[in-house]
Scaffold this active site. Structure first.
Site, short mmCIF file in Angstrom:
data_model
loop_
_atom_site.label_atom_id
_atom_site.label_comp_id
_atom_site.label_asym_id
_atom_site.label_seq_id
_atom_site.Cartn_x
_atom_site.Cartn_y
_atom_site.Cartn_z
N ASP A 167 0.82 -1.22 0.00
CA ASP A 167 0.00 0.00 0.00
C ASP A 167 0.85 1.27 0.00
O ASP A 167 0.61 2.19 -0.78
CB ASP A 167 -0.92 0.03 1.24
CG ASP A 167 -1.99 -1.06 1.19
OD1 ASP A 167 -2.41 -1.43 0.09
OD2 ASP A 167 -2.38 -1.54 2.28
N ARG A 220 -0.52 3.98 16.00
CA ARG A 220 -0.77 4.90 14.89
C ARG A 220 -0.64 6.38 15.24
O ARG A 220 0.00 7.14 14.51
CB ARG A 220 -2.14 4.62 14.22
CG ARG A 220 -2.22 3.24 13.55
CD ARG A 220 -1.07 3.05 12.56
NE ARG A 220 -1.12 1.79 11.84
CZ ARG A 220 -0.47 0.69 12.18
NH1 ARG A 220 0.26 0.64 13.28
NH2 ARG A 220 -0.53 -0.40 11.43
N SER A 279 -1.25 -10.60 5.09
CA SER A 279 -0.83 -9.24 5.37
C SER A 279 -0.48 -9.18 6.87
O SER A 279 -1.32 -9.45 7.73
CB SER A 279 -1.98 -8.30 5.01
OG SER A 279 -1.85 -7.11 5.70
N ASP A 308 -7.07 2.30 10.31
CA ASP A 308 -5.87 3.15 10.39
C ASP A 308 -6.07 4.53 9.77
O ASP A 308 -5.50 5.51 10.21
CB ASP A 308 -4.67 2.44 9.74
CG ASP A 308 -4.20 1.26 10.59
OD1 ASP A 308 -4.49 1.26 11.80
OD2 ASP A 308 -3.53 0.37 10.04
#
Ligand code: ARG
Length: 397
Positions: free
Chosen positions: A13, A93, A173, A122
């Protein structure tokens, strides 16, 4: 010269974001930033090499200490759990996003970018923090979401633009930091699919774990873990050591259905051995030390805290208010807890604290400090209103 700073992990990504930001968004310069919150060394190295291949300026920031002391310690004190998920990725995050903003300020950038999709959590965590820490004129860009790209489209685009990663090789992932390892995607997207053993790396298969149980002792000072089996460790090492020792016994695996911020239900697999041990032990120690009323109210506070942390709302004033309450309760949380580990199970077998609200004399069946007869008066009134109500309803029949 227009400049954009991108939160960069080196995965698919965020890697496709580099050419996208240049080609589709027209930025002259892309700066990639990887924030080290304890992901594997190879991942950091790969990110750095890929950034070099793509010929962009790259930063790597070691935020492990700050992550543990300012984010994970409060999480332990709040027994941080969202539906059984120990929040390792969620809580990282806001810190990652804050570090990106610091670089953007230093570089005098025009925009901030992230590689999150429009389906996950996220994006909320990144953008909220970006908006708190940047100028109102700073543009915030989410290329993968804005262009509504599927994974296959990303792979195609990456190939065309010389981003050479063996993406198809990757079956899952994976997101990993010092607190937690998550495994998602691929066949795991079917919640009825039984995960193969290969998805796990931090935990031994419980069936193959040692045949002898082990007892491990954790010491807390003001709700913060400081020692394992009586030996002091620095905060980072303590978590790393526990991940090994506890994971060895197959403890800390979770396979769960999680409610994402958008309301989507997702199948999540996690490994978090240290988190499991520390939160189990911490909660038990609180049970020994805090009053019944404190414990009841703290459960509510902890739940609210976890919801804010999951939603990335660390700058909501309520977060600070809850932290203040939690911190106040933790002044007393000193002591040790012994945990028994055995083939995937973990349970508390002993605890002790100089601040315990526990009196062996008072509760013992072999002691006369309390005159048992004193309870009689209280018993006459226990359930008094229920009795009255029952006799009233009989009378009114
Ligand atoms: N479900 C986890 C959360 O929302 C994230 C798991 C890791 N994956 C990720 N894309 N960050 O916190």
């Amino acid at each position: 010269m227009t400049k954009v700073v991108l939160a960069y992990s080196g995965g698919l990504d965020t890697s496709v974001c580099v050419p996208l930001l240049k080609e589709k968004y027209g930025y002259d310069e892309v700066i990639t930033v990887t924030v080290d919150v304890g992901q594997p060394e190879e991942g950091l190295k790969e990110a750095k090499e890929r950034a070099k291949q793509m010929d962009v300026q790259h930063y790597e920031i070691d935020a492990k200490k700050e992550f543990v002391e300012n984010y994970l310690h409060p999480l332990i004190q709040a027994n941080g759990s969202y539906e059984g998920y120990y929040l390792g990725h969620a809580i990282a995050r806001p810190l990652i996003a804050k570090k990106i903003c610091e670089i953007a300020e230093k570089e005098n950038a025009d925009a901030l970018a992230h590689g999150c999709t429009g389906k996950g959590n996220d994006q909320f965590r990144f953008e909220t923090t970006y908006r708190v820490h940047s100028k109102p004129t700073t543009e915030i860009i989410a290329p993968v979401r804005e262009l509504n790209m599927t994974r296959n489209e990303e792979i195609e685009y990456a190939k065309k633009h010389g981003v050479n990663i063996d993406f198809e090789e990757k079956k899952w992932s994976i997101d990993e930091n010092i607190w937690s390892r998550s495994i998602e995607g691929g066949k795991l997207e079917n919640p009825n699919y039984i995960p193969p053993e290969e998805i796990y790396q931090w935990t031994t298969n419980p069936e193959k774990a040692p045949n002898k149980p082990e007892i491990i002792e954790i010491t807390f000072e003001k709700g913060i873990p400081t020692k394992i089996n009586g030996t002091k460790h620095n905060p980072i090492e303590l978590i790393q050591k526990l991940n090994k020792e506890v994971g060895k016994h197959g403890v800390g695996r979770v396979d769960m259905i999680e409610d994402r911020i958008l309301g989507l239900k997702a199948r999540e697999n996690y490994e978090h051995p240290a988190a499991t041990a520390l939160i189990t032990a911490h909660q038990d120690l609180e049970n020994l030390i805090l009053t019944r009323k404190q414990l009841k109210f703290k459960k509510t506070v902890d739940q609210e805290w976890a919801d804010l942390a999951y939603n990335g709302l660390l700058y909501e004033p309520l977060y600070n208010s809850l932290q203040a309450f939690i911190k106040n309760t933790q002044r007393q949380i000193d002591g040790t807890v012994k945990l028994k580990l055995y083939k995937g199970s973990i349970y508390v077998v002993a605890r002790e604290s100089k601040n315990a609200l526990y009196s062996k004399e008072l509760v013992s069946f072999d002691d006369k400090t309390i005159d048992q007869k004193d309870a009689e008066g209280a018993l006459k009134y226990h359930g008094y209103q229920s009795r009255l109500s029952k006799s009233r309803s009989k009378k009114n029949k």
